[in-house]
Design a protein around this motif. Structure first.
Motif, PDB file in Angstrom:
ATOM      1  N   TYR A  87      61.697  43.689  40.263  1.00 25.49           N
ATOM      2  CA  TYR A  87      62.535  43.081  41.157  1.00 25.49           C
ATOM      3  C   TYR A  87      63.638  44.144  41.689  1.00 25.49           C
ATOM      4  N   SER A 105      70.482  43.037  45.328  1.00 22.00           N
ATOM      5  CA  SER A 105      71.217  43.622  46.201  1.00 22.00           C
ATOM      6  C   SER A 105      72.182  42.623  46.533  1.00 22.00           C
ATOM      7  N   TYR A 137      74.714  41.689  49.936  1.00 24.18           N
ATOM      8  CA  TYR A 137      74.951  41.763  51.316  1.00 24.18           C
ATOM      9  C   TYR A 137      76.431  41.154  51.461  1.00 24.18           C
ATOM     10  N   LYS A 178      71.258  38.785  46.525  1.00 21.73           N
ATOM     11  CA  LYS A 178      69.775  38.570  47.155  1.00 21.73           C
ATOM     12  C   LYS A 178      69.051  39.239  45.834  1.00 21.73           C
ATOM     13  N   ARG A 187      64.835  40.201  45.350  1.00 17.10           N
ATOM     14  CA  ARG A 187      63.563  40.235  45.762  1.00 17.10           C
ATOM     15  C   ARG A 187      62.501  40.531  44.584  1.00 17.10           C
ATOM     16  N   GLN A 188      61.807  39.651  44.357  1.00 20.11           N
ATOM     17  CA  GLN A 188      60.801  39.536  43.446  1.00 20.11           C
ATOM     18  C   GLN A 188      59.566  39.960  43.814  1.00 20.11           C
ATOM     19  N   TYR A 189      58.868  41.025  42.878  1.00 25.33           N
ATOM     20  CA  TYR A 189      57.500  41.560  43.270  1.00 25.33           C
ATOM     21  C   TYR A 189      56.416  41.193  42.316  1.00 25.33           C
ATOM     22  N   PRO A 224      56.253  39.866  48.594  1.00 22.81           N
ATOM     23  CA  PRO A 224      57.723  39.909  47.793  1.00 22.81           C
ATOM     24  C   PRO A 224      58.596  38.431  48.223  1.00 22.81           C
ATOM     25  N   GLU A 225      59.132  37.898  47.036  1.00 22.68           N
ATOM     26  CA  GLU A 225      59.888  36.501  47.484  1.00 22.68           C
ATOM     27  C   GLU A 225      61.199  36.909  47.182  1.00 22.68           C
ATOM     28  N   ASP A 226      61.884  36.574  48.415  1.00 28.83           N
ATOM     29  CA  ASP A 226      63.550  36.617  48.383  1.00 28.83           C
ATOM     30  C   ASP A 226      64.260  35.379  48.184  1.00 28.83           C
ATOM     31  N   TYR A 227      65.299  35.744  47.389  1.00 28.43           N
ATOM     32  CA  TYR A 227      66.151  34.392  46.927  1.00 28.43           C
ATOM     33  C   TYR A 227      67.425  34.924  47.044  1.00 28.43           C
ATOM     34  N   TRP A 228      68.347  33.982  47.680  1.00 22.70           N
ATOM     35  CA  TRP A 228      69.847  34.338  48.103  1.00 22.70           C
ATOM     36  C   TRP A 228      70.740  33.248  47.426  1.00 22.70           C
TER      37      TRP A 228
END
Length: 120
Positions: free
Chosen positions: A32, A35, A37, A96, A98-100, A106-110
């Motif tokens: 993963y 990050s 923002y 954030k 980003r899971q791989y 990839p899946e993004d979660y916020w």
């Protein structure tokens, strides 16, 4: 689904410091990248800093030398240490993930964000 919970925002004077924290709701065995923002009123969301699960970090030019991203794997927490804060750092800060699990998808979660306000 992964939920991200941010904390640590607040109001400080210019030159002050804050430390933001981001905790995922569950552990992942996938690689993963985490990050931070930020988005100021009337502006687009912008990248601040990132860290990969194996350690490499990156920073926006505007925060280099002032912000430090780190992760505590034992606590499953990512931190953003912000020093020498400036009024222009005022924004809502978002975590954030980003899971791989599937490198091709990839899946993004916020997270929901934490407000940072820096007064002059």
């Amino acid at each position: 689904q992964v939920q991200l919970v941010e904390s640590g925002g607040g109001s400080v004077q210019a030159g002050g410091s804050l430390r933001l924290s981001c905790v995922p709701s569950r552990y992942t065995s996938c690689s993963y990248a985490m990050s931070w923002y930020r988005q100021a009123p009337g502006k687009e969301r912008e990248f601040v800093s990132g860290i990969d699960s194996d350690g490499p970090t990156s920073y926006a030019d505007s925060v280099k030398g002032r912000f430090t991203i780190s992760q505590d794997n034992a606590k499953n927490t990512v931190y953003l240490q912000m020093n020498s804060l400036r009024p222009e750092d005022t924004a809502m800060y978002y975590c954030k993930m980003r899971q791989y699990c599937n490198p091709d998808w990839p899946e993004d979660y916020w997270g929901q964000g934490t407000q940072v306000t820096v007064s002059s």
